[in-house]
Design an enzyme around this catalytic site. Structure first.
Site, PDB file in Angstrom:
ATOM      1  N   CYS A 114       0.815  -1.228   0.000  1.00  0.00           N
ATOM      2  CA  CYS A 114       0.000   0.000   0.000  1.00  0.00           C
ATOM      3  C   CYS A 114       0.845   1.272   0.000  1.00  0.00           C
ATOM      4  CB  CYS A 114      -0.930   0.008   1.202  1.00  0.00           C
ATOM      5  SG  CYS A 114      -2.048  -1.380   1.200  1.00  0.00           S
ATOM      6  N   HIS A 257      -3.152   7.168   4.062  1.00  0.00           N
ATOM      7  CA  HIS A 257      -3.599   5.921   3.442  1.00  0.00           C
ATOM      8  C   HIS A 257      -4.992   5.606   3.983  1.00  0.00           C
ATOM      9  CE1 HIS A 257      -3.791   1.930   1.950  1.00  0.00           C
ATOM     10  NE2 HIS A 257      -3.579   1.339   3.120  1.00  0.00           N
ATOM     11  N   ASN A 287     -10.266   0.319   1.311  1.00  0.00           N
ATOM     12  CA  ASN A 287      -8.812   0.351   1.195  1.00  0.00           C
ATOM     13  C   ASN A 287      -8.426  -0.095  -0.218  1.00  0.00           C
ATOM     14  OD1 ASN A 287      -6.083  -0.185   1.250  1.00  0.00           O
ATOM     15  ND2 ASN A 287      -6.119  -1.233   3.230  1.00  0.00           N
TER      16      ASN A 287
HETATM   17  N1  ACO Z   1     -18.406  -8.801  10.722  1.00  0.00           N
HETATM   18  C1  ACO Z   1     -18.761  -9.177  11.945  1.00  0.00           C
HETATM   19  N2  ACO Z   1     -17.887  -9.616  12.862  1.00  0.00           N
HETATM   20  C2  ACO Z   1     -16.593  -9.674  12.504  1.00  0.00           C
HETATM   21  C3  ACO Z   1     -16.158  -9.300  11.223  1.00  0.00           C
HETATM   22  C4  ACO Z   1     -17.117  -8.851  10.315  1.00  0.00           C
HETATM   23  N3  ACO Z   1     -16.810  -8.460   9.072  1.00  0.00           N
HETATM   24  N4  ACO Z   1     -14.811  -9.455  11.162  1.00  0.00           N
HETATM   25  C5  ACO Z   1     -14.426  -9.914  12.364  1.00  0.00           C
HETATM   26  N5  ACO Z   1     -15.495 -10.049  13.158  1.00  0.00           N
HETATM   27  C6  ACO Z   1     -15.530 -10.520  14.541  1.00  0.00           C
HETATM   28  C7  ACO Z   1     -14.352 -11.385  14.878  1.00  0.00           C
HETATM   29  O1  ACO Z   1     -14.576 -12.720  14.496  1.00  0.00           O
HETATM   30  C8  ACO Z   1     -14.270 -11.219  16.370  1.00  0.00           C
HETATM   31  O2  ACO Z   1     -15.226 -12.046  16.971  1.00  0.00           O
HETATM   32  P1  ACO Z   1     -14.890 -12.808  18.340  1.00  0.00           P
HETATM   33  O3  ACO Z   1     -14.635 -11.720  19.329  1.00  0.00           O
HETATM   34  O4  ACO Z   1     -16.137 -13.596  18.586  1.00  0.00           O
HETATM   35  O5  ACO Z   1     -13.674 -13.634  18.048  1.00  0.00           O
HETATM   36  C9  ACO Z   1     -14.712  -9.773  16.593  1.00  0.00           C
HETATM   37  O6  ACO Z   1     -15.427  -9.399  15.407  1.00  0.00           O
HETATM   38  C10 ACO Z   1     -13.575  -8.824  16.810  1.00  0.00           C
HETATM   39  O7  ACO Z   1     -12.602  -9.043  15.795  1.00  0.00           O
HETATM   40  P2  ACO Z   1     -11.267  -8.208  15.724  1.00  0.00           P
HETATM   41  O8  ACO Z   1     -10.447  -8.671  14.572  1.00  0.00           O
HETATM   42  O9  ACO Z   1     -10.604  -8.190  17.065  1.00  0.00           O
HETATM   43  O10 ACO Z   1     -11.874  -6.766  15.418  1.00  0.00           O
HETATM   44  P3  ACO Z   1     -11.136  -5.405  15.338  1.00  0.00           P
HETATM   45  O11 ACO Z   1     -11.810  -4.421  16.209  1.00  0.00           O
HETATM   46  O12 ACO Z   1      -9.657  -5.536  15.460  1.00  0.00           O
HETATM   47  O13 ACO Z   1     -11.469  -4.939  13.854  1.00  0.00           O
HETATM   48  C11 ACO Z   1     -10.414  -4.813  11.733  1.00  0.00           C
HETATM   49  C12 ACO Z   1     -11.010  -5.711  12.770  1.00  0.00           C
HETATM   50  C13 ACO Z   1     -11.486  -3.890  11.194  1.00  0.00           C
HETATM   51  C14 ACO Z   1      -9.886  -5.679  10.582  1.00  0.00           C
HETATM   52  C15 ACO Z   1      -9.282  -3.982  12.365  1.00  0.00           C
HETATM   53  O14 ACO Z   1      -8.395  -4.811  13.081  1.00  0.00           O
HETATM   54  C16 ACO Z   1      -8.513  -3.224  11.339  1.00  0.00           C
HETATM   55  O15 ACO Z   1      -9.013  -2.331  10.713  1.00  0.00           O
HETATM   56  N6  ACO Z   1      -7.216  -3.534  11.182  1.00  0.00           N
HETATM   57  C17 ACO Z   1      -6.395  -2.905  10.180  1.00  0.00           C
HETATM   58  C18 ACO Z   1      -6.644  -3.575   8.916  1.00  0.00           C
HETATM   59  C19 ACO Z   1      -6.111  -2.785   7.778  1.00  0.00           C
HETATM   60  O16 ACO Z   1      -6.461  -1.650   7.603  1.00  0.00           O
HETATM   61  N7  ACO Z   1      -5.276  -3.438   7.003  1.00  0.00           N
HETATM   62  C20 ACO Z   1      -4.742  -2.893   5.874  1.00  0.00           C
HETATM   63  C21 ACO Z   1      -3.656  -1.903   6.217  1.00  0.00           C
HETATM   64  S1  ACO Z   1      -2.272  -2.181   5.305  1.00  0.00           S
HETATM   65  C22 ACO Z   1      -2.865  -2.206   3.815  1.00  0.00           C
HETATM   66  O17 ACO Z   1      -3.552  -1.296   3.452  1.00  0.00           O
HETATM   67  C23 ACO Z   1      -2.594  -3.382   2.980  1.00  0.00           C
END
Ligand code: ACO
Length: 330
Positions: A114, A257, A287
């Site tokens: 990215c 980003h 993204n």
């Molecule tokens: N819908 C519903 N529930 C979900 C979903 C979804 N789409 N995805 C995950 N969950 C659930 C999980 O299973 C978990 O359930 P559990 O507690 O029963 O195990 C719960 O939600 C919490 O999951 P987390 O992964 O801990 O949620 P988090 O608050 O961390 O949010 C997210 C996840 C949105 C992916 C966040 O971590 C994030 O944005 N990270 C950065 C990702 C990113 O931007 N990557 C790219 C950057 S680099 C690049 O651009 C290539």
């Protein structure tokens, strides 16, 4: 002393097809409310069947070239930032050149995930410093929809397809396009396993007849990526500002980003740029990988969010991990 260069023209493209959160509710076990609360993303664009990374890149590039007042024949180099080229060979940059009707110039791909746009911008800065007549097309384009596991609710809600582009020339001085004042880049391979697409490469080679497995798609430790993204974009932005004699108060617009609105807001807050000066379009595009930063910059400029005279801080973060920041005076 930092070497400057000029963004003579900028452009962007996103496919027409919209994939909304309610569409995703039908694909995986998720809700619009969960996606909006955790990411701020409401919809993303998806390339139509048959539309490639180079097809999108050609549209963004044509806009940047036209905005610069050039024709494709004026371009001397093509740098394509992508992790999803049309093919490994021919490279994505020559596929782009073919669509623009350009030949007999240097054309290559750069994969810094990215962060690819800022990595290419820094290369363009060096090229225009060596050759003051160079007109470098820096285009970032990714069709991450092809590398998205549409069964994986933790990743498929995040990504979209798009392109962003800039024509870079040697420094034209103040008041001529966007003047790139400085760029800083970084990486840390220790975190590589946190965000991967392995399948089809030498670490996980494709074998004839073997089924396509999860390794062919984006796999991510979201929490870890989140923490490092905020920390790294903040630190490198503050360092870049300081080495150019600026403070966060001098920044008119922050273009981060567009990974996730929570990451964007956390970065703005930690750097010290007020929320109303932070450009956000992740809600509409998700993204878009390497395209994210130039897509946002181009849209911010065309909508008047960035105005002539503004000091713009761009910052990116991606797999690798790779990250970077750039300061541009428009
Ligand atoms: N819908 C519903 N529930 C979900 C979903 C979804 N789409 N995805 C995950 N969950 C659930 C999980 O299973 C978990 O359930 P559990 O507690 O029963 O195990 C719960 O939600 C919490 O999951 P987390 O992964 O801990 O949620 P988090 O608050 O961390 O949010 C997210 C996840 C949105 C992916 C966040 O971590 C994030 O944005 N990270 C950065 C990702 C990113 O931007 N990557 C790219 C950057 S680099 C690049 O651009 C290539």
């Amino acid at each position: 002393m930092s070497i400057h260069c000029t963004l003579a023209g900028i452009g962007r493209y996103a496919p027409d097809k919209i994939l909304s959160n309610s569409d995703l509710e039908k694909l995986v076990d998720t809700t619009d409310e969960w996606i909006v609360t955790r990411t701020g993303i409401r919809e993303r664009r998806i390339a139509d069947e048959g539309m490639t990374t180079a097809d999108m890149a050609a549209k963004a590039s044509a806009m940047a070239i036209e905005n610069a007042g050039f024709t494709p024949e004026d371009i001397t180099h093509i740098l394509l930032a992508t992790l999803t080229p049309d093919s490994a060979v021919p490279p994505g940059a020559t596929s782009l050149a073919l669509r623009l009707g350009i030949k007999h110039i240097a054309a290559m791909d750069v994969n810094a995930a990215c962060s690819g746009f800022l990595y290419c911008l820094d290369l363009a800065r060096a090229i225009t410093h060596m050759d003051s007549d160079a007109k470098v097309l820096v285009t970032a384009s990714d069709t991450l929809s092809h590398r998205t596991n549409w069964d994986d609710r933790t990743t498929c809600i995040l990504f979209g397809d798009a392109s962003g582009s800039a024509v870079v020339t040697a420094d034209q001085g103040p008041g001529k396009g966007g003047r790139v004042l400085d760029i800083m880049l970084s990486s840390d391979p220790a975190w590589g396993p946190m965000l991967t697409v392995h399948g089809g490469y030498s670490g996980h080679p494709y074998k004839k007849g073997q089924p396509i497995d999860d390794e062919y798609f984006i796999q991510m430790q979201g929490r870890e990526v989140y923490k490092h993204a905020v920390r790294s974009m903040t630190a490198i932005s503050l360092e870049l500002l300081a080495r150019n004699g600026y403070t966060p108060d001098d920044v008119d617009v922050l273009v981060p980003h567009q990974a996730n609105v929570r990451i964007i807001e956390a970065v703005g807050k930690k750097i010290g740029v007020p929320r109303e000066q932070v450009f956000v379009n992740a809600d509409r595009y998700g993204n878009t990988s390497a395209a994210s930063a130039p897509l946002a910059m181009s849209e911010a400029y065309d909508t008047g969010f960035i105005k002539p005279g503004h000091l713009v801080l761009m910052t990116t973060f991606g797999g690798g991990f790779t990250w970077g920041s750039a300061l541009v005076r428009f």
